[in-house]
Design a protein around this motif. Structure first.
Motif, PDB file in Angstrom:
ATOM      1  N   ASN A 154       8.921  -1.163  -6.199  1.00  0.00           N
ATOM      2  CA  ASN A 154       9.656  -1.575  -7.863  1.00  0.00           C
ATOM      3  C   ASN A 154       9.402  -2.978  -7.908  1.00  0.00           C
ATOM      4  N   LEU A 155       9.518  -3.708  -6.615  1.00  0.00           N
ATOM      5  CA  LEU A 155       9.643  -4.872  -7.024  1.00  0.00           C
ATOM      6  C   LEU A 155       8.455  -5.955  -7.999  1.00  0.00           C
ATOM      7  N   LEU A 156       7.444  -5.429  -8.035  1.00  0.00           N
ATOM      8  CA  LEU A 156       6.562  -6.409  -9.089  1.00  0.00           C
ATOM      9  C   LEU A 156       6.605  -5.898 -10.412  1.00  0.00           C
ATOM     10  N   THR A 157       6.695  -4.042 -10.384  1.00  0.00           N
ATOM     11  CA  THR A 157       6.186  -4.198 -11.546  1.00  0.00           C
ATOM     12  C   THR A 157       6.937  -2.465 -11.768  1.00  0.00           C
ATOM     13  N   ASP A 158       7.317  -2.275 -12.631  1.00  0.00           N
ATOM     14  CA  ASP A 158       8.173  -0.639 -12.999  1.00  0.00           C
ATOM     15  C   ASP A 158       7.249   0.102 -12.806  1.00  0.00           C
ATOM     16  N   ARG A 162       6.042   7.216 -11.613  1.00  0.00           N
ATOM     17  CA  ARG A 162       6.277   6.761 -10.804  1.00  0.00           C
ATOM     18  C   ARG A 162       7.458   8.047  -9.549  1.00  0.00           C
ATOM     19  N   ARG A 163       8.125   7.278 -10.014  1.00  0.00           N
ATOM     20  CA  ARG A 163       9.217   7.516  -8.447  1.00  0.00           C
ATOM     21  C   ARG A 163       9.803   8.975  -9.233  1.00  0.00           C
ATOM     22  N   GLU A 164      10.084   8.959 -10.056  1.00  0.00           N
ATOM     23  CA  GLU A 164       9.875  10.853 -10.715  1.00  0.00           C
ATOM     24  C   GLU A 164      10.291  11.548 -10.329  1.00  0.00           C
TER      25      GLU A 164
ATOM     26  N   LEU B 108      -1.086 -11.233  -7.865  1.00  0.00           N
ATOM     27  CA  LEU B 108      -0.522 -10.522  -6.420  1.00  0.00           C
ATOM     28  C   LEU B 108      -0.393  -8.727  -7.629  1.00  0.00           C
ATOM     29  N   ALA B 109       0.230  -8.781  -9.029  1.00  0.00           N
ATOM     30  CA  ALA B 109       0.605  -6.946  -9.277  1.00  0.00           C
ATOM     31  C   ALA B 109      -0.744  -6.675  -9.614  1.00  0.00           C
ATOM     32  N   PRO B 110      -1.843  -6.473 -10.135  1.00  0.00           N
ATOM     33  CA  PRO B 110      -3.369  -6.525  -9.738  1.00  0.00           C
ATOM     34  C   PRO B 110      -4.003  -5.194  -8.255  1.00  0.00           C
ATOM     35  N   LEU B 111      -3.681  -6.722  -7.828  1.00  0.00           N
ATOM     36  CA  LEU B 111      -3.956  -5.926  -6.087  1.00  0.00           C
ATOM     37  C   LEU B 111      -3.159  -5.147  -5.605  1.00  0.00           C
ATOM     38  N   GLU B 112      -2.537  -5.655  -5.834  1.00  0.00           N
ATOM     39  CA  GLU B 112      -0.984  -4.811  -5.247  1.00  0.00           C
ATOM     40  C   GLU B 112      -1.305  -2.959  -5.855  1.00  0.00           C
ATOM     41  N   ALA B 113      -1.896  -3.060  -6.832  1.00  0.00           N
ATOM     42  CA  ALA B 113      -2.023  -1.798  -7.001  1.00  0.00           C
ATOM     43  C   ALA B 113      -3.108  -1.164  -6.858  1.00  0.00           C
ATOM     44  N   GLN B 114      -4.502  -2.209  -6.845  1.00  0.00           N
ATOM     45  CA  GLN B 114      -5.525  -1.601  -6.574  1.00  0.00           C
ATOM     46  C   GLN B 114      -5.853  -1.618  -4.991  1.00  0.00           C
ATOM     47  N   VAL B 115      -4.639  -2.192  -3.937  1.00  0.00           N
ATOM     48  CA  VAL B 115      -4.691  -2.047  -2.123  1.00  0.00           C
ATOM     49  C   VAL B 115      -3.671  -0.681  -2.128  1.00  0.00           C
ATOM     50  N   GLY B 116      -2.658  -0.159  -3.142  1.00  0.00           N
ATOM     51  CA  GLY B 116      -2.358   1.226  -3.233  1.00  0.00           C
ATOM     52  C   GLY B 116      -2.845   1.832  -3.979  1.00  0.00           C
TER      53      GLY B 116
END
Lengths: 188, 188
Positions: A154-158, A162-164, B108-116
């Motif tokens: 939840n640090l970089l995006t809301d 998904r958490r719910e 980073l936000a899009p990279l985090e989403a992709q890696v996730g």
């Protein structure tokens, strides 16, 4: 204490000094330094204080819930939302700074252990589970580790939606344990 | 790429510059800057590359495991150990820096989403579970969030022993899903 956590959460460890915190709190730098000679002492005191406060708040919210398996849903949500606010952000800045700063790590490692134990005790109490049953202790620990992982997500995006969904599924997983725990408590 | 991740993990975001990385990699600063004009580009490329590499390694390790419920134990351990090394430390420094740095966050936000997404796909594949079954998707997600939380708990102190106990319990929780997943795969 609030000002220290706000500064850490917004500015990170490098941007957080006793002077910056004092200014935000509306007190003189001298007054702040009288109580906390170093920023390490100030921020550690703040994290400790606000964690106790947060745990006390959760206990109060949970006191209104009925006993038994119907607690699983609301308690799962409370616990999995535990690390999504500015207090977790503040603590995260501290932990990450401590991972490359031995002096800070020496102060934080015992605090982390203490706060971890208190969070665990609170989770057991809120869920009303019986830790003497096989596997229950590990699932309570996993709940709090999962909560920290969700805090990170939840640090970089809301990440609320998904958490719910995860919390809903987590509740169905905890439910039998909560039922057993309160069952055995009633039998005692 | 390795040098970039090592620098980040040991020195944090503030201590990591293209010059420092180039020196550790034994190349000239000019050569490094030719490929990666900014440290943002360099470290993001490094995290991306090394994540792909790590996912490929896990796939290879998992290929040797038998099908069916006996996979649950070793795969749970693999997944819950996923974020305990220098790559996670490096990524954590980046995430935390990005939380107070809008330019870095935008990268980073899009990279985090992709890696996730890639980690999720790999976890489903390694476990051999059927995501169309109710609740399976959320438990796979929870497994990876739990793994990140355990990575965080391993940041300041060695948390291996506690993590192994949680992994054992987690495996018993995953086992029925793994059995169902491979059962339905065999039926298709």
């Amino acid at each position: 204490m609030d000002a220290a956590v706000e500064c850490l959460a917004e500015l990170g460890w490098n941007g957080t000094t006793v002077g910056v915190i004092a200014e935000r709190a509306g007190v003189s730098r001298g007054a702040a330094q009288h109580h906390f000679p170093t920023r390490e002492q100030l921020v550690v005191a703040a994290v400790e204080f606000l964690t106790e406060e947060q745990i006390a708040e959760l206990r109060e919210q949970a006191a209104a819930l009925p006993e038994g398996p119907s607690r699983a849903g609301p308690v799962a949500r409370m616990l999995l939302n535990l690390y999504t606010g500015p207090k977790f952000r503040a603590a995260l800045h501290l932990w990450v700074a401590a991972s490359t700063d031995d002096a800070l790590r020496a102060i934080l490692a015992p605090l982390e252990a203490q706060v971890g134990r208190e969070a665990h005790r609170m989770a057991v109490e809120l869920l009303g589970v019986d830790e003497s049953r096989q596997g229950v202790r590990e699932i309570v620990q996993a709940t709090l580790d999962l909560a920290r992982g969700l805090g990170l997500a939840n640090l970089l995006t809301d990440d609320t939606k998904r958490r719910e969904q995860i919390a809903r599924q987590w509740a169905t997983l905890l439910e039998p344990m909560v039922a057993e725990g309160s069952g055995s408590a009633a039998a005692r």
